[in-house]
Write an enzyme that holds these catalytic residues in place. Structure first.
Site, PDB file in Angstrom:
ATOM      1  CE  LYS A  31      -2.360   1.628   3.770  1.00  0.00           C
ATOM      2  NZ  LYS A  31      -2.224   3.092   3.844  1.00  0.00           N
ATOM      3  CG  ASP A  58      -4.834   4.580   1.803  1.00  0.00           C
ATOM      4  OD1 ASP A  58      -5.948   5.088   1.626  1.00  0.00           O
ATOM      5  OD2 ASP A  58      -4.339   4.377   2.930  1.00  0.00           O
ATOM      6  CE  LYS A  60      -7.843   6.753   4.228  1.00  0.00           C
ATOM      7  NZ  LYS A  60      -6.402   6.456   4.176  1.00  0.00           N
ATOM      8  CG  ASP A  63     -12.406  18.000  -5.664  1.00  0.00           C
ATOM      9  OD1 ASP A  63     -13.378  18.761  -5.895  1.00  0.00           O
ATOM     10  OD2 ASP A  63     -11.244  18.411  -5.577  1.00  0.00           O
ATOM     11  CB  THR A 113     -10.491   3.790  12.427  1.00  0.00           C
ATOM     12  OG1 THR A 113      -9.269   4.117  11.791  1.00  0.00           O
ATOM     13  CG2 THR A 113     -11.089   2.579  11.759  1.00  0.00           C
ATOM     14  NE  ARG A 205       2.108   2.126  13.330  1.00  0.00           N
ATOM     15  CZ  ARG A 205       1.298   2.943  13.965  1.00  0.00           C
ATOM     16  NH1 ARG A 205       1.808   3.836  14.798  1.00  0.00           N
ATOM     17  NH2 ARG A 205      -0.001   2.884  13.787  1.00  0.00           N
TER      18      ARG A 205
HETATM   19  O1  C5P Z   1       1.109   0.701  11.310  1.00  0.00           O
HETATM   20  P1  C5P Z   1      -0.323   0.290  11.158  1.00  0.00           P
HETATM   21  O2  C5P Z   1      -0.507  -1.200  10.948  1.00  0.00           O
HETATM   22  O3  C5P Z   1      -1.208   0.864  12.219  1.00  0.00           O
HETATM   23  O4  C5P Z   1      -0.735   0.970   9.772  1.00  0.00           O
HETATM   24  C1  C5P Z   1      -2.020   0.897   9.277  1.00  0.00           C
HETATM   25  C2  C5P Z   1      -2.104   1.511   7.911  1.00  0.00           C
HETATM   26  O5  C5P Z   1      -3.475   1.564   7.556  1.00  0.00           O
HETATM   27  C3  C5P Z   1      -1.594   2.944   7.841  1.00  0.00           C
HETATM   28  O6  C5P Z   1      -1.065   3.133   6.509  1.00  0.00           O
HETATM   29  C4  C5P Z   1      -2.828   3.777   8.042  1.00  0.00           C
HETATM   30  O7  C5P Z   1      -2.768   5.020   7.404  1.00  0.00           O
HETATM   31  C5  C5P Z   1      -3.888   2.914   7.375  1.00  0.00           C
HETATM   32  N1  C5P Z   1      -5.254   3.143   7.841  1.00  0.00           N
HETATM   33  C6  C5P Z   1      -5.677   2.969   9.154  1.00  0.00           C
HETATM   34  N2  C5P Z   1      -6.982   3.192   9.506  1.00  0.00           N
HETATM   35  C7  C5P Z   1      -7.845   3.559   8.588  1.00  0.00           C
HETATM   36  C8  C5P Z   1      -7.443   3.732   7.260  1.00  0.00           C
HETATM   37  C9  C5P Z   1      -6.126   3.500   6.923  1.00  0.00           C
HETATM   38  O8  C5P Z   1      -4.894   2.630  10.016  1.00  0.00           O
HETATM   39  N3  C5P Z   1      -9.092   3.722   8.925  1.00  0.00           N
END
Ligand code: C5P
Length: 232
Positions: A31, A58, A60, A63, A113, A205
């Site tokens: 992603k 990603d 998002k 517009d 979220t 992460r």
């Molecule tokens: O590091 P982690 O596993 O928390 O990363 C989650 C990924 O998913 C990040 O790129 C974050 O921007 C994305 N994301 C999220 N919650 C959302 C939409 C996207 O954590 N609702």
């Protein structure tokens, strides 16, 4: 495409390439988000795609329909496998996006979220309960020709129950049982996400900051039950 998507949340090309080096044989689904895209532009997307990685871009979008359609046409030329927009832009915007990006997986973000029920009501003036809004926006996305939504794994059962199993749920907020939660609040393990019906999981992460990212990636695939997902 494998059901585990690695979030390449890096600031620049060099760090991204260093991270991808040990994955060169496996070519996981990755992603690319706003940080990397705004820093490095479409050239890096083309480069990673040419290296053979499936890409979820990603960005998002949100517009007016005309602008989103034209922006999606540009993303379509990058050959990305999956991209997304905000359902809050409405059905005309989503249909326009589908026209601009006719054949890849197009997802809607229902509610971020980071949006709490209080914020929904007090700041955005939306009085319906969060889950009703999520289902309403997801249904609108489906009617507009989209393939699924980005949501929490905890919302997957509701979305699939109302809109069917074929409507995809792509879910971030994933941690292994022994990981720190970082800033994610409502997290699940890959196995729990699978149990709840997630179609794909997005893992950042827990893989990118792991001592051995390749081993963590394989662990996520195994935990999610890759063999079964591959045959879907
Ligand atoms: O590091 P982690 O596993 O928390 O990363 C989650 C990924 O998913 C990040 O790129 C974050 O921007 C994305 N994301 C999220 N919650 C959302 C939409 C996207 O954590 N609702």
């Amino acid at each position: 495409m494998k059901p585990v998507i690695i979030a390449l949340d890096f600031p620049n090309r060099q760090e991204t390439m260093d991270f991808l080096q040990p994955f060169r044989d496996e070519k996981p689904f990755v992603k690319i988000g706003m940080e990397l895209f705004y820093g490095e532009g479409p050239d890096l997307v083309r480069e990673i795609k040419d290296m053979g990685y499936p890409i979820f871009l990603d960005l998002k979008l949100h517009d007016i329909p005309h602008t989103v359609e034209r922006a999606m046409r540009r993303l379509h030329t990058l050959n990305v496998d999956m991209t997304n927009l905000h359902a809050a832009g409405g059905s005309a915007m989503m249909r326009a996006a589908r026209e601009g990006y006719p054949d890849g997986v197009l997802l809607a973000v229902t509610q971020l979220t980071s949006t709490s029920p209080e914020m929904l009501k007090d700041e955005l003036g939306i009085v319906k309960p969060m889950n009703d809004i999520i289902v309403q926006y997801a249904a609108l996305a489906k009617e507009s020709g989209l393939n699924g939504v980005v949501c929490s794994p905890l919302e997957s059962p509701l979305v699939h129950e109302r809109l069917g199993k074929a409507f995809l749920t792509v879910t971030p907020g994933i941690r292994f049982a022994d990981n720190a939660k970082d800033d994610q609040k409502r997290v699940t393990t890959p196995a729990q996400a699978k149990e709840l019906g997630s179609s794909y999981i997005v893992v950042g992460r827990s893989i990118t900051k792991a001592e051995d990212p390749v081993a963590s990636y394989r662990r996520a695939l195994a935990d999610f039950g890759d063999a079964e997902a591959e045959n879907r």
